[in-house]
Design a protein around this motif. Structure first.
Motif, short mmCIF file in Angstrom:
data_model
loop_
_atom_site.label_atom_id
_atom_site.label_comp_id
_atom_site.label_asym_id
_atom_site.label_seq_id
_atom_site.Cartn_x
_atom_site.Cartn_y
_atom_site.Cartn_z
N SER A 41 16.56 17.51 -28.16
CA SER A 41 16.48 17.94 -29.57
C SER A 41 17.69 17.49 -30.35
O SER A 41 17.59 17.13 -31.53
N GLN B 288 11.22 21.86 -33.08
CA GLN B 288 10.89 22.73 -31.95
C GLN B 288 10.85 24.17 -32.41
O GLN B 288 9.97 24.93 -32.03
N ASP C 141 8.98 17.33 -31.65
CA ASP C 141 9.77 18.04 -30.64
C ASP C 141 8.94 19.21 -30.10
O ASP C 141 8.81 20.24 -30.74
N GLU C 142 8.42 19.04 -28.94
CA GLU C 142 7.55 20.02 -28.27
C GLU C 142 6.47 20.58 -29.20
O GLU C 142 6.36 21.80 -29.37
MG LIG Z 1 14.78 21.03 -27.44
#
Ligand SMILES: [Mg+2]
Ligand SMILES: Nc1ncnc2c1ncn2[C@@H]1O[C@H](COP(=O)(O)OP(=O)(O)OP(=O)(O)O)[C@@H](O)[C@H]1O
Lengths: 315, 509
Positions: B52, B94, B173-174
Motif C-alpha cells: 500500500s 484499501q 488495493d485489495e
Molecule cells: Mg495494504
C-alpha cells in the motif's frame, strides 16, 4: 531501541514546543517589564490561572469523549451562589458547604450527562440549554443580588497561601494530579479515550459507553463546583454574574493544549500548559498596560496559532 | 505508428529505487516497479510488506524519501493525489473513506461535480452515476446515501469512482477483500475490458486464486524489499508463496482432533424484523460451526444481534442452558462470548489509540483492581504475548493502530478477543486482508481453540476456508437459514446451491 525513541520524541515535541513558547514568552516579558519576573507577580499568575485550569481539566475530559460543555461558566455561578447562600444564611460548617457546592456542580453535570448519553442529545445543545438554565437559577436563588459577608476562614481558600503557595494553586495541583491518575492509570481513562476515538469499537469491547459519556459531564460539573468555591472566596461574595464566558477560556486552554475537539486525542498536561500560556499573556499585557480590548484579539490569535500547530502534527 | 511493438515493451510507468521511511519503520527499501501497457500487474507480499505504501507514493499521497518515478520515460513528481490524477493515475484504497451522509452520485463525483453555470447539475450527475454503476454491475439508485449501503456495495461504488477518472493507470488495493463472489466476477470482467483498452492495472490481493485468474505479471515484496517480477504463467502457487513468506507452507488447513461436547450456545427462532427471521441453531463445545452464504445474506446481522450490538425483535438465546435475556455486549462478554467483528474500522478498533491500548481494551475489567487501576505490567505482558503469537508487525506497542498495515490491524482485532479467553468465539471474516502465511497461522489457532474445548462460530465468504475449517456448516440466504450440512456432506456445489437459493424447486434430498 533508538528507533523506538524517535517515534516517542516526535509525539511529545509538540508539548515541549508549547512549554518552550511559554518560557520564551516569559523571558521576553521579563525584559520588557521589570515587574514580570517577581515572585509576587508569578504567584499572582498562578493564582489567576487556578480557576481556569480546574475548569479546563473538566473540559478536557469532556472533549476527549468528543463532547463539549458550554455550561461551565453558569454552573460556576450557580455553585458559587449556593455556597455563598449557605455560608451567610445558615450556620453550616464550612466543609459541609464546600461539599454542597461541589455536589451542586456535579448534579447539574449529571443532568447534562444524562441528556447527552441516554437521550442522545447533542452536547452543544444540551449544555447550551444548561448554560441559561443554571444562570437563571442563580438569579432566582439570589434575587439578582450579590451575597456577601462571608466568614473569613472561608475567604482564605481564595486568598490565602500555604508555605508561600496560593491555596487555589494547591487545589489546582491536587485536581490535576487526581485527574491525571484517573486518565492514565485507571481503566476509566482508557474508556474515555476509547469512547472518544471510536464509540462503536468501545461498545463492542464491552464498555458501558453511555455511563462513561455521562460521567465526564459529572466530572466537569464537579470541577465547576471546586472552581466556584475558589472564585467565591477570592471575590468575597457570591455574584450572580460570576463565571461569564469562563467556558470559552476553558475551551481555549484545552485546544491550545492539543486536545482534539472531535475526541479521542489529548493530554491534561497540555491543557495546564495552555492555561498557563493564557495566564501569562493576560498578565503580560496587563503589565504593559495594553487595553483589555486588545487582549481579546491576542487571545483569539493564540488559539488560532495553537490549532495550526496541532493540525501540522496530525499530517 | 509502426513501432507498436516497441511501445508495448516500454513501460508506461516505472518506479526506480524507491525508499520510504516512517518513524521506526523502513516501509520500502530501494524497490523497483514497472507497468506495461494493457497488462494486469499483481503486487503480492505479506502484511506490512509495503504494498500500500508504494501505491500511495504512486498515487501522490505519500512522497518517497528516495527514488524516482517515470511516466512514459519522463521523470515526474507526484506531490498530491490531484497531480497523480492529472497524470492519469487513479487508486482504489484499501481503507474506504466515503462521505457517509452524501449520496452515491455526490461521492462518485466529489471534486468534479457537473455544473450548469454556478449550480450543481444533479440531474446530469445522477444520470452519469447510474451509467457508472451499471458499468460495474450494481443496481443501486445514485441518490441513495452512502450510509445506507453495505460495506461491499460501498466498495463497488469506490471501484466505480476510480473508473470515472478514465485514468491510464488504475491501482486497486485489495478491492476484492469486501465484495461478494458475484461482484468479483463483475470486477474481473471490468478489468479485462480495461486491459483491452490498453490501460495498466495494479491489483493487490491476498487471494491466490485471484492472482492466477487475472494477473499477467506478479511482483513480490517482502519486508519492504523488492523480491522479483514474474510472468504469471511461469510461476505456480507454491513457488509464489515461498517468494512471499520465504518458507514452505505445507498444510493450509490443519489436521485437528477436537472433541465435540455439550451444547454451550443455543439460539431459538431469533429474528429482527426486516433483517433476518427464525434463526435457530446449537453450538457445542469444541465445535467449529461455519456460517456460509453470500455477503449481505444476514450472517453478520445475526451475530450483531446475538452479541447485543443491535437488538433482536424475537426469539431467545441460551448460554449453557441459561437464557441470556436482552443481549448487550457487556453481558455477552461477561458470559464468555468473544466477537471478532468484520468491520475493523467501524467497530473493531480505535484507530487513534495505540496497539497496546486496543489489544487490552475489552480485558481491562480483568486487568485492573477494585478501584479500577490498570495493572500495567501485566497488561503489557499479555499484549506482548499476543503480539508475538500472531506475529503482529509494529515498531512499538505505543504505535497508533492507524499507522499499521491493514492486515496487522486485523490481527489486533483477533488479539484483543483471544486475550479474553472466552468459551464461545465468533469470528466474522477473520482472515480478511490477511496474508497467506498469517492465514495458516489463524487456521491453526482456531483449530487449537476448538481442541481446547472452545465453541467457535466461523463466518466466511471464502468457500475453501469454510470447507476446510468447519465441522458443520449453516448456509444463509436472504436473512434465513437455508440449509445445514455436516463436514462430510458439504461440498462447494451444495453450499452454492443453498446460498443462491437455486434449490427452491425442492432439488435437495
Ligand atoms: Mg495494504
Ligand atoms: N502512516 C504510517 N505511519 C507509520 N507507519 C506506517 C504508515 N503507513 C504504513 N506504515 C508502516 O509501513 C509498513 C508497510 O505498510 P503497508 O501498508 O504498505 O503494508 P501492506 O503491504 O499494504 O500490508 P497489508 O497487506 O497488511 O495491507 C508497515 O510496517 C506499516 O506499519
Amino acid at each position: 531501541m533508538k528507533e523506538k525513541m524517535k517515534g516517542f520524541d516526535r509525539k511529545w515535541i509538540q508539548t515541549y514546543m508549547l512549554i518552550f513558547i511559554v518560557i520564551g514568552l516569559g523571558i521576553i516579558l521579563s525584559f520588557i517589564s521589570r515587574n514580570f519576573l517577581t515572585t509576587t507577580n508569578l504567584l499572582n499568575v498562578l493564582r489567576q490561572i487556578s480557576i481556569n485550569g480546574i475548569l479546563a481539566i473538566g473540559m478536557t475530559i469532556v472533549c476527549l469523549t468528543g463532547g463539549i460543555d458550554l455550561s461551565v461558566g453558569s454552573i460556576v455561578a450557580f455553585s458559587g451562589i449556593i455556597a455563598a447562600g449557605f455560608l451567610r444564611d445558615k450556620e453550616y460548617p464550612i466543609v459541609l458547604v464546600l461539599l454542597i457546592a461541589i455536589l451542586a456542580g456535579g448534579l447539574l453535570g449529571l443532568y447534562n450527562g444524562y441528556f447527552v448519553a441516554y437521550r442522545n442529545a447533542a452536547p452543544f445543545v444540551v449544555t447550551l440549554s444548561m448554560m441559561t438554565i443554571a444562570r437563571g437559577m442563580t438569579y432566582v436563588y439570589s434575587n439578582g443580588r450579590p451575597i456577601s459577608n462571608l466568614p473569613t476562614n472561608f475567604l482564605a481558600i481564595g486568598k490565602g497561601s500555604i508555605a508561600g503557595i496560593p491555596v487555589p494553586t494547591i487545589i489546582l495541583i491536587l485536581v490535576f494530579v487526581l485527574a491525571s491518575i484517573m486518565l492514565t492509570k485507571l481503566k476509566f481513562g482508557r474508556y474515555v479515550y476509547a469512547v472518544g476515538g471510536n464509540e462503536n469499537a468501545a461498545m463492542v469491547s464491552g464498555i458501558n459507553v453511555k455511563w462513561i459519556k455521562m460521567m465526564v459531564y459529572v466530572l466537569s460539573g464537579i470541577a465547576c463546583g471546586i472552581a466556584a468555591i475558589i472564585l467565591t472566596a477570592r471575590v468575597s461574595a457570591g455574584l450572580p454574574t460570576a463565571g461569564e464566558s469562563y467556558e470559552l477560556d476553558a475551551i481555549a486552554a484545552t485546544v491550545i493544549g492539543g486536545t482534539s475537539l472531535s475526541g479521542g486525542r489529548g493530554r491534561l498536561w497540555g491543557t495546564i500548559v495552555g492555561a498557563i500560556l493564557l495566564g501569562i499573556v493576560n498578565n503580560g499585557l496587563d503589565l504593559l498596560n495594553v487595553s483589555s480590548f486588545y487582549q481579546q484579539i491576542v487571545k483569539g490569535l493564540i488559539i488560532l496559532g495553537a490549532i495550526l500547530i496541532d493540525s501540522k502534527r496530525n499530517e | 505508428m509502426g513501432n507498436d511493438d516497441k511501445a508495448r515493451e516500454e513501460p508506461v510507468f516505472e518506479a526506480r529505487n524507491i525508499t520510504k521511511r516512517f518513524p521506526g519503520v523502513l516501509a520500502l527499501s530501494n524497490v523497483n516497479f514497472r507497468l506495461v501497457k494493457g497488462k494486469v500487474h499483481a503486487l503480492m507480499g505479506e502484511n506490512g510488506a509495503g504494498k500500500s505504501t508504494l501505491m500511495k507514493i504512486i498515487a501522490g499521497i505519500y512522497q518517497a524519501d528516495e527514488g524516482e518515478l517515470y511516466l512514459h520515460g519522463k521523470k515526474v513528481s507526484l506531490q498530491t493525489p490531484k497531480q497523480a490524477l492529472n497524470h492519469g493515475i487513479s487508486m482504489i484504497h484499501q481503507e474506504l473513506s466515503p462521505i457517509l451522509d452524501m449520496t452515491i452520485a455526490e461521492n462518485l463525483f466529489l471534486g468534479k461535480e457537473f455544473c450548469r453555470g454556478k449550480f450543481v447539475d444533479y440531474k446530469r450527475m445522477n444520470q452519469e452515476a447510474s451509467a457508472l454503476l451499471e458499468k460495474v454491475g450494481v443496481s443501486l439508485h445514485p441518490s441513495m446515501r452512502m450510509k445506507e449501503l453495505t460495506v461491499s456495495q460501498m466498495q463497488m461504488v469506490e471501484i466505480a469512482k476510480a473508473l470515472s477518472y478514465e485514468a491510464e493507470i488504475i491501482i486497486m488495493d485489495e478491492p476484492s477483500a469486501t465484495i461478494t463472489e458475484r461482484e468479483i466476477s463483475n470486477l474481473f470482467r471490468i478489468i479485462k475490458s480495461l486491459k483491452e483498452e490498453g490501460k495498466c492495472i495494479v491489483y493487490i490481493t491476498h487471494k491466490m486464486d485471484e492472482v492466477f485468474r487475472i494477473a499477467d505479471e506478479i511482483t513480490v515484496f517482502r519486508d519492504g524489499e523488492y523480491i522479483g517480477t514474474y510472468d504469471s504463467d511461469k510461476i505456480d502457487e507454491n513457488q509464489l508463496v515461498v517468494k512471499m513468506v520465504d518458507r514452505e507452507l505445507t498444510k493450509i488447513y490443519p489436521q485437528r482432533s477436537n472433541q465435540i461436547g455439550d451444547v454451550v450456545l443455543k439460539v431459538e427462532n431469533l429474528g429482527q424484523s426486516g433483517v433476518f427471521e427464525e434463526i435457530s441453531f446449537e453450538l457445542r463445545k469444541g465445535e467449529i460451526l461455519g456460517f456460509s452464504g453470500l455477503m449481505g445474506s444476514g450472517r453478520t446481522e445475526v451475530m450483531n444481534a446475538l452479541f447485543g450490538i443491535t437488538q433482536p425483535t424475537s426469539g431467545s438465546i441460551y448460554i449453557n442452558g441459561e437464557e441470556l435475556g436482552k443481549p448487550k455486549p457487556r453481558k455477552a462478554i461477561s458470559k464468555g462470548i468473544g466477537y471478532v467483528t468484520e468491520d475493523r474500522k467501524g467497530n473493531g478498533l480505535v484507530l487513534e489509540m495505540s496497539v497496546y491500548d486496543n489489544t487490552i481494551l475489552p480485558s481491562l475489567d480483568k486487568l485492573s483492581n477494585k478501584i479500577g487501576a490498570v495493572n500495567r505490567k501485566q497488561s503489557m505482558k499479555v499484549a506482548e504475548e499476543y503480539k508475538e503469537k500472531l506475529n503482529i508487525k509494529t515498531p512499538s506497542m505505543q504505535q497508533m493502530v492507524k499507522q499499521l498495515s491493514g492486515g496487522n490491524q486485523q490481527k489486533i482485532v483477533l488479539a484483543k478477543w483471544l486475550i479474553q479467553n472466552p468459551d464461545v468465539l465468533i469470528f466474522d471474516e477473520p482472515t480478511r486482508g490477511i496474508d497467506v502465511g498469517a492465514k495458516t497461522e489463524i487456521y491453526k489457532l482456531v483449530a487449537k481453540l476448538a481442541e481446547e474445548g472452545k465453541a467457535i462460530i466461523f463466518i466466511s465468504s471464502e468457500m475453501p476456508e469454510i470447507l476446510g475449517m468447519s465441522d458443520r456448516i449453516i448456509v444463509f440466504y436472504e436473512g434465513r437459514k437455508q440449509g445445514e450440512l455436516t463436514r462430510g456432506e458439504a461440498t462447494q456445489e451444495k453450499i452454492m446451491m443453498y446460498a443462491s437459493d437455486v434449490n427452491e424447486g425442492g432439488a435437495q434430498e
